[in-house]
Design an enzyme around this catalytic site. Structure first.
Site, PDB file in Angstrom:
ATOM      1  N   TYR A   1      -4.187   2.284  16.134  1.00 33.99           N
ATOM      2  CA  TYR A   1      -2.809   2.031  16.704  1.00 33.99           C
ATOM      3  C   TYR A   1      -3.235   1.957  18.478  1.00 33.99           C
ATOM      4  CZ  TYR A   1      -0.480   3.524  12.572  1.00 33.99           C
ATOM      5  OH  TYR A   1      -0.033   3.382  11.292  1.00 33.99           O
TER       6      TYR A   1
ATOM      7  N   GLU B   1      -6.903   8.480   6.311  1.00 39.34           N
ATOM      8  CA  GLU B   1      -7.399   9.336   7.461  1.00 39.34           C
ATOM      9  C   GLU B   1      -7.802  10.747   7.339  1.00 39.34           C
ATOM     10  OE1 GLU B   1      -4.195   8.918  10.409  1.00 39.34           O
ATOM     11  OE2 GLU B   1      -4.529   6.700  10.294  1.00 39.34           O
TER      12      GLU B   1
ATOM     13  N   ASN C   1      -7.426   1.957  10.181  1.00 39.94           N
ATOM     14  CA  ASN C   1      -6.154   2.118  10.656  1.00 39.94           C
ATOM     15  C   ASN C   1      -6.345   2.024  12.206  1.00 39.94           C
ATOM     16  OD1 ASN C   1      -5.356   2.380   8.179  1.00 39.94           O
ATOM     17  ND2 ASN C   1      -4.522   4.621   8.291  1.00 39.94           N
TER      18      ASN C   1
ATOM     19  N   GLU D   1      -3.448   0.180   8.328  1.00 40.58           N
ATOM     20  CA  GLU D   1      -2.336   0.257   9.005  1.00 40.58           C
ATOM     21  C   GLU D   1      -2.377  -0.026  10.637  1.00 40.58           C
ATOM     22  OE1 GLU D   1      -1.233   4.531   9.181  1.00 40.58           O
ATOM     23  OE2 GLU D   1      -1.688   4.903   7.075  1.00 40.58           O
TER      24      GLU D   1
ATOM     25  N   ARG E   1       0.920  -1.300   0.035  1.00 40.51           N
ATOM     26  CA  ARG E   1      -0.012   0.102  -0.060  1.00 40.51           C
ATOM     27  C   ARG E   1       0.888   1.234   0.091  1.00 40.51           C
ATOM     28  NH1 ARG E   1      -2.431   3.184   4.807  1.00 40.51           N
ATOM     29  NH2 ARG E   1      -3.875   4.347   3.693  1.00 40.51           N
TER      30      ARG E   1
ATOM     31  N   HIS F   1      -2.706  10.764   0.467  1.00 43.06           N
ATOM     32  CA  HIS F   1      -2.183  10.929   2.094  1.00 43.06           C
ATOM     33  C   HIS F   1      -1.303  12.107   2.430  1.00 43.06           C
ATOM     34  CE1 HIS F   1      -0.818   7.273   4.722  1.00 43.06           C
ATOM     35  NE2 HIS F   1      -0.318   8.397   5.565  1.00 43.06           N
TER      36      HIS F   1
HETATM   37  C1  FCB Z   1      -1.242   7.122  10.773  1.00 41.57           C
HETATM   38  C2  FCB Z   1      -0.889   7.677   9.429  1.00 41.57           C
HETATM   39  C3  FCB Z   1       0.511   7.168   8.906  1.00 41.57           C
HETATM   40  C4  FCB Z   1       1.528   7.249   9.985  1.00 41.57           C
HETATM   41  C5  FCB Z   1       0.837   6.373  11.202  1.00 41.57           C
HETATM   42  C6  FCB Z   1       1.692   6.354  12.477  1.00 41.57           C
HETATM   43  O1  FCB Z   1      -2.116   8.346  11.106  1.00 41.57           O
HETATM   44  O2  FCB Z   1      -1.584   7.451   8.387  1.00 41.57           O
HETATM   45  O3  FCB Z   1       1.038   8.143   7.820  1.00 41.57           O
HETATM   46  O4  FCB Z   1       2.138   8.228  10.350  1.00 41.57           O
HETATM   47  O5  FCB Z   1      -0.135   7.358  11.694  1.00 41.57           O
END
Ligand code: FCB
Length: 480
Positions: free
Chosen positions: A310, A178, A308, A385, A89, A133
């Protein structure tokens, strides 16, 4: 709500394997890895301007050279092949292929993506292209940027150019990455380019990103073969109230509205949620902003939804109503990105932190996937992500041992696997990131790569986690 259990992907909960055909990938983004900022006709994007503005990015870092992927893509594709990746990607740099954001495409810019995708296909790796992006051509920002409606139309034109040039070799397309960050960090808190801090502009940007997405879906469908898959990637916040008080429930509702449903509402349900409109009525005139026909445009059907993830987002509403310290993981600023809900406080989910000070909590990914799949049956999900930054270094023997990243990936992949077993329709997983890269306002200080980049020499060193991931891909299963 009952989860949907697609026959094709159902798995026993005790197994460690993934469905046949599960897409194993890694992700990057143009400004974070390409470099070659002024080559072959590329003009500045808002991130070039922002990173070259003193004080905006840590250590004054810029994406001028980044990981030099523009020149080293062949080696990087060879590395991907070695790791056994099934998909890559990447994002297309808008100012590289349409420098002013208007008019005809620059063939030299497109040629880079032709060469990259040819190399990927030759290596048996599926290219997955993201159109945006975050690198808006500076000229379009000068003309008003995303708060300006015309930017949505410009984006759709750019989508047509990219699809016509690459549609014969790229079958998976993502419009925006995002959009929450583009709107709320770019125009609200100002920690991202273009660095504006204007609440009304923030909501206008959000709507025009939605509109640009919808128009781009139409443009892609018109220019691509019917087999092409079209998606958007959202950073859905997995929102949790700090306590079970009514105040904290209200905080969670507000952040879910302005963090998630401002996108999923119009995109997937064809309307902005009533509570969001109420919470932000003092900021913007929604009746003026959303024109007749916009919602039909925005809610064009998608083939896949990119997610995405985290860390979770834990919120409370302080009883005294005072604005409290934000620990929302989105960077420090005197201006809150949470337009209309600035009074909400943010907390860490736990003290098990990555180098970004984000809490490690894989259960958030499981919840997100199962809830989204249950709410939107028939819409396949893709984790576009997931990953973590740690303070990696090269040992005297020339190795990068990153057991914390392996543990992070293991637990999050297990969450994906459990979500599938619980009925979520998840088709693939893209590790963020293939390479260490320019981490936006943190510059090169944060390393997310599975592959270490020694910036002075641009040498690539696959970390232990890259080898671990390669093994997972090879087995289509986690280690027992
Ligand atoms: C996301 C972004 C990516 C990267 C990660 C850690 O928000 O899409 O570009 O910076 O975080």
């Amino acid at each position: 709500m009952t989860a949907v259990r697609p026959e094709t992907t159902a798995l026993p909960a005790s197994d460690t394997s993934f469905p046949t055909g599960f897409v194993w990938g890694a992700a990057t983004a143009a400004y974070q890895v390409e470099g070659a900022a002024t080559e072959d006709g590329r003009t500045p994007s808002i991130w070039d301007t922002f990173s070259h503005t003193p004080g905006k990015v840590r250590n004054g870092d810029t994406g001028d050279i980044a990981a030099d992927h523009y020149h080293r893509f062949r080696d990087d594709v060879a590395l991907m092949k070695e790791l056994g990746l099934k998909a890559y990607r990447f994002s297309i740099s808008w100012p590289r292929v349409q420098p002013t954001g208007r008019g005809p495409a620059v063939e030299r810019g497109l040629d880079f993506y032709r060469r990259l995708t040819d190399a990927l296909l030759e290596a048996g790796i599926t290219p997955v292209a993201t159109l945006y992006h975050w690198d808006l051509p500076q000229e379009l920002e000068d003309a008003g940027g995303w708060p300006h409606r015309d930017t949505a139309h410009r984006f759709a034109d750019y989508a047509t150019l990219a699809a016509r040039a690459l549609g014969d070799r790229v079958g998976m397309w993502t419009t925006l990455n995002e959009p929450w960050c583009s709107a709320f960090l770019g125009y609200g808190s100002g920690v991202h380019a273009p660095g504006r801090t204007d609440p009304a502009a923030t909501l206008r940007a959000a709507h025009h990103l939605n509109l640009g997405h919808g128009e781009a879906v139409g443009a892609l469908r018109a220019a691509l073969p019917s087999s092409a898959q079209v998606s958007i990637t959202l950073n859905l916040h997995q929102v949790r109230p700090l306590t079970d008080s009514p105040e904290d429930a209200e905080a969670a509702r507000r952040i879910d509205a302005v963090g998630n449903r401002i996108f999923t509402g119009p995109l997937l349900d064809g309307a902005y949620p009533e509570d969001l409109l109420r919470d932000t009525a003092h900021v913007v005139d929604w009746d003026e902003l959303v024109r007749a026909g916009d919602l039909a445009e925005i809610s064009r059907p998608l083939d896949v939804l990119g997610v995405n993830y985290y860390a979770p987002t834990v919120v409370s509403l302080p009883a005294d109503g005072a604005a409290s310290t934000r620990n929302d993981g989105h960077g420090a600023s005197d201006h809150s990105p949470w337009t209309g809900s600035e009074q909400v406080a943010f907390h860490l989910a736990n003290d098990d932190l990555t180098a970004m000070n984000w809490s490690i909590d894989p259960s958030g990914l499981h919840t997100l996937l199962t809830e989204m799949s249950a709410r939107h049956p028939g819409l396949p999900l893709m984790v576009t992500e997931n990953g973590a930054a740690f303070d990696d270094y090269v040992s005297p023997e020339g190795r990068v041992e990153d057991p914390q990243r392996i543990a992070y990936l293991h637990s999050h992949l297990d969450a994906v696997r459990r979500a599938i077993a619980d009925g979520a329709d998840v088709r693939g997983y893209f590790l963020w990131s293939l390479l260490d890269n320019f981490e936006w306002s943190y510059g090169y200080s944060k390393r997310f790569g599975a592959v270490y980049v020694d910036y002075p020499t641009q040498r690539r060193i696959p970390k232990a986690s890259a080898r671990w991931y390669a093994e997972v891909i090879r087995n289509n299963a986690l280690p027992a």
